[in-house]
Design a protein around this motif. Sequence first.
Motif, mmCIF file in Angstrom:
data_model
loop_
_atom_site.group_PDB
_atom_site.id
_atom_site.type_symbol
_atom_site.label_atom_id
_atom_site.label_comp_id
_atom_site.label_asym_id
_atom_site.label_seq_id
_atom_site.Cartn_x
_atom_site.Cartn_y
_atom_site.Cartn_z
ATOM 1 N N MET A 1 0.842 -1.182 0.000
ATOM 2 C CA MET A 1 0.000 0.000 0.000
ATOM 3 C C MET A 1 0.884 1.241 0.000
ATOM 4 O O MET A 1 1.917 1.284 0.639
ATOM 5 C CB MET A 1 -0.886 -0.002 1.246
ATOM 6 N N ILE A 64 -5.043 4.783 8.794
ATOM 7 C CA ILE A 64 -5.220 3.356 9.022
ATOM 8 C C ILE A 64 -4.953 2.615 7.719
ATOM 9 O O ILE A 64 -5.522 2.948 6.671
ATOM 10 C CB ILE A 64 -6.648 3.076 9.524
ATOM 11 N N SER A 65 -4.083 1.613 7.793
ATOM 12 C CA SER A 65 -3.731 0.815 6.616
ATOM 13 C C SER A 65 -4.942 0.097 6.055
ATOM 14 O O SER A 65 -5.908 -0.188 6.773
ATOM 15 C CB SER A 65 -2.671 -0.231 6.977
ATOM 16 N N SER A 66 -4.862 -0.216 4.784
ATOM 17 C CA SER A 66 -5.949 -0.906 4.107
ATOM 18 C C SER A 66 -6.078 -2.331 4.620
ATOM 19 O O SER A 66 -5.088 -3.028 4.846
ATOM 20 C CB SER A 66 -5.671 -0.903 2.605
ATOM 21 N N ASP A 67 -7.321 -2.757 4.813
ATOM 22 C CA ASP A 67 -7.628 -4.147 5.126
ATOM 23 C C ASP A 67 -8.836 -4.532 4.279
ATOM 24 O O ASP A 67 -9.112 -3.866 3.285
ATOM 25 C CB ASP A 67 -7.863 -4.341 6.633
ATOM 26 N N GLU A 68 -9.576 -5.545 4.675
ATOM 27 C CA GLU A 68 -10.721 -5.949 3.861
ATOM 28 C C GLU A 68 -11.777 -4.839 3.741
ATOM 29 O O GLU A 68 -12.552 -4.812 2.802
ATOM 30 C CB GLU A 68 -11.356 -7.240 4.380
ATOM 31 N N ALA A 69 -11.790 -3.903 4.684
ATOM 32 C CA ALA A 69 -12.736 -2.782 4.636
ATOM 33 C C ALA A 69 -12.161 -1.575 3.904
ATOM 34 O O ALA A 69 -12.866 -0.600 3.661
ATOM 35 C CB ALA A 69 -13.132 -2.376 6.056
ATOM 36 N N PRO A 71 -8.750 1.399 3.340
ATOM 37 C CA PRO A 71 -7.977 2.285 4.199
ATOM 38 C C PRO A 71 -8.905 3.219 4.968
ATOM 39 O O PRO A 71 -10.074 3.384 4.615
ATOM 40 C CB PRO A 71 -7.104 3.068 3.223
#
Length: 80
Positions: A1, A64-69, A71
């Motif tokens: 990312m 906040i780093s990207s996750d399944e939801a 960034p």
Amino acid sequence: MSLLSPEQCRAARGLLDWTQEELAERADVSRSTIRDFENGRHHLHPATATQVVAALEKGGALLISSDEAGPGVRLRKPLP
């Protein structure tokens, strides 16, 4: 990312109630750099992205780093 997405940048400015000009001044970059990045006209150079992220974080934005939801951005107390 990447360090920062255009959407995170806009959201962080909104949480901090900063204009593009205010962010540019705090990050020591031009307003056109912020405007063009947020409008998707170009990516930030890594060194410039670091400056912008540092300014936002110092102002109280938590990126906040990207996750399944995806960034995100959160507001926290400003650093001294």
